[in-house]
Write a protein that holds these residues in place. Structure first.
Motif, PDB file in Angstrom:
ATOM      1  N   SER A  35      -6.824   2.783 -11.584  1.00 35.14           N
ATOM      2  CA  SER A  35      -7.001   2.557 -10.145  1.00 35.14           C
ATOM      3  C   SER A  35      -7.137   3.858  -9.365  1.00 35.14           C
ATOM      4  O   SER A  35      -7.494   3.831  -8.177  1.00 35.14           O
ATOM      5  N   SER A  76       0.839  -1.199   0.000  1.00 33.03           N
ATOM      6  CA  SER A  76       0.000   0.000   0.000  1.00 33.03           C
ATOM      7  C   SER A  76       0.869   1.243   0.000  1.00 33.03           C
ATOM      8  O   SER A  76       2.048   1.197   0.372  1.00 33.03           O
ATOM      9  N   ASP A  89      -4.556   4.334  -2.460  1.00 33.04           N
ATOM     10  CA  ASP A  89      -5.204   4.934  -1.287  1.00 33.04           C
ATOM     11  C   ASP A  89      -4.898   6.424  -1.255  1.00 33.04           C
ATOM     12  O   ASP A  89      -3.877   6.858  -0.725  1.00 33.04           O
ATOM     13  N   ASN A 121      -1.290  -2.751  -4.457  1.00 34.59           N
ATOM     14  CA  ASN A 121      -2.465  -3.222  -5.195  1.00 34.59           C
ATOM     15  C   ASN A 121      -3.682  -2.306  -5.072  1.00 34.59           C
ATOM     16  O   ASN A 121      -4.774  -2.652  -5.515  1.00 34.59           O
ATOM     17  N   LYS A 122      -3.503  -1.149  -4.444  1.00 36.38           N
ATOM     18  CA  LYS A 122      -4.598  -0.189  -4.374  1.00 36.38           C
ATOM     19  C   LYS A 122      -4.043   1.219  -4.286  1.00 36.38           C
ATOM     20  O   LYS A 122      -2.927   1.438  -3.798  1.00 36.38           O
ATOM     21  N   ILE A 157      -1.202  -2.005  -9.834  1.00 33.54           N
ATOM     22  CA  ILE A 157      -2.240  -1.016 -10.094  1.00 33.54           C
ATOM     23  C   ILE A 157      -1.951  -0.326 -11.425  1.00 33.54           C
ATOM     24  O   ILE A 157      -0.827  -0.355 -11.934  1.00 33.54           O
TER      25      ILE A 157
END
Length: 344
Positions: free
Chosen positions: A326, A274, A296, A293-294, A322
């Motif tokens: 995304s 993250s 934020d 994978n994200k 990503i």
């Protein structure tokens, strides 16, 4: 000497701009091609009449350090075959300011007492790419730069740099130093602005570094975590590089990078999943080749408004899990100053 100082400053600044390559060579002026030396000069070297305080002995296949005459302030011995420093060679060099010994074959046990430790006015000691297993010393309290890149250092006693209040830059990359071996080594260095411990065997960032530090480079180690509050103890730190390590999300305490002084943060080539929480003042964030994978956005901008937004200009996310799609809808408002956002 203004011209020399200008190039040295330029070299320091070049290290701290943008995605980067480390420089491995110091700016060393070549001996003027006039063919006439001072009559007191060592016969193996050159002492130009228009620069009488310098002695050039570099790139001459020397196996020893010649006797240094009185009045020499700048001594260039790099790129030779020197294996030892014998007692007596610096007896007359009471004014020596710069000593350049890069790219030789000197071992720690072949630096005899009464040599480097006698140079009380020494300001720069450049001793890279030799075979040192421990730092030379004791060293001059006048020293402002110490460069020991590419040796075999496995120990660095805590008192090695004691009392060196003028020391501003320390280069220790490409050695065998561990976190334990440098504990306490940098305590009390009130003027230190750059510390490079890249390419060693550290498992944690160096402890006890002075609050004056502007640049900390710890790439290519085995660092798996950052201690909580670590950056809070470095209130003026602007450049932090911890790429090519073993950082994971659980080793990044909440808010540890959320400090207003930081301008560049390099966490590339780790194992993060993250985006860590950062301060809105950060300008360059390198996160390529992790496992993110994200996207934020709240870790970059707590909220966005006309006056609340990120100052990020560079954000690298290539080599993660990503894509551009995304990014949340409010990304453009948060990253309004970004000129480079890189995905795969």
């Amino acid at each position: 000497m203004f011209a020399l100082g200008f190039f040295l400053l330029a070299g320091l600044l070049c290290q701290s701009l943008g995605q980067y390559d480390y420089y491995d060579e110091y700016y060393i002026p070549s001996a003027p091609l006039e063919g006439v030396s001072s009559p007191t000069c060592a016969q193996e070297c050159e002492c130009p009449l228009n620069f009488p305080t310098a002695m050039y002995c570099n790139e001459r296949n020397l196996k020893f350090v010649p006797i240094v005459p009185t009045g020499i302030k700048y001594l260039y011995l790099q790129n030779n075959l020197i294996e030892e420093i014998k007692t007596g060679v610096f007896d007359n060099a009471t004014d020596l300011r710069w000593l350049v010994l890069d790219n030789n074959n000197i071992t720690s046990d072949k630096i005899q007492a009464g040599t480097i430790d006698k140079l009380s006015k020494l300001e720069k000691l450049l001793f890279s790419n030799n075979k040192l297993t421990k730092p030379p010393g004791p060293l001059s309290k006048s020293l402002d730069e110490l460069k020991l890149i590419g040796n075999q250092l496995s120990s660095f006693p805590a008192n090695t740099l004691s009392g060196m209040e003028n020391l501003t830059t320390i280069h220790l990359s490409k050695n065998k130093l561990t976190t334990e071996s440098i504990t306490g080594a940098f305590k009390g260095l009130k003027s230190l602005v750059l510390l490079d411990v890249s390419e060693n065997k550290l498992k944690k960032p160096p402890a006890g570094v002075p609050s004056s530090l502007l640049m900390l480079y710890a790439d290519n180690n085995d660092i798996d975590s950052i201690p909580s509050g670590y950056l809070a103890k470095l209130p003026v730190l602007q450049y932090l590089r911890v790429s090519h390590n073993k950082l994971v999300d659980s080793g990044i305490p909440a808010g540890v990078f959320n400090v207003s002084s930081l301008l560049e943060l390099d966490l590339s080539f780790n194992k993060l999943k993250s985006i860590p929480e950062i301060n809105e003042s950060l300008e360059h964030l390198y996160l390529q080749v992790n496992e993110i994978n994200k996207f934020d956005l709240t870790n970059i901008c707590k909220f966005s408004s006309p006056v609340n937004y990120s100052r990020l200009r560079t954000l690298r996310l290539d080599g993660n899990n990503i894509t551009h799609s995304s990014m949340p809808d409010d990304t453009a408002n948060c990253l309004r100053q970004a000129s480079e956002i890189i995905f795969d």
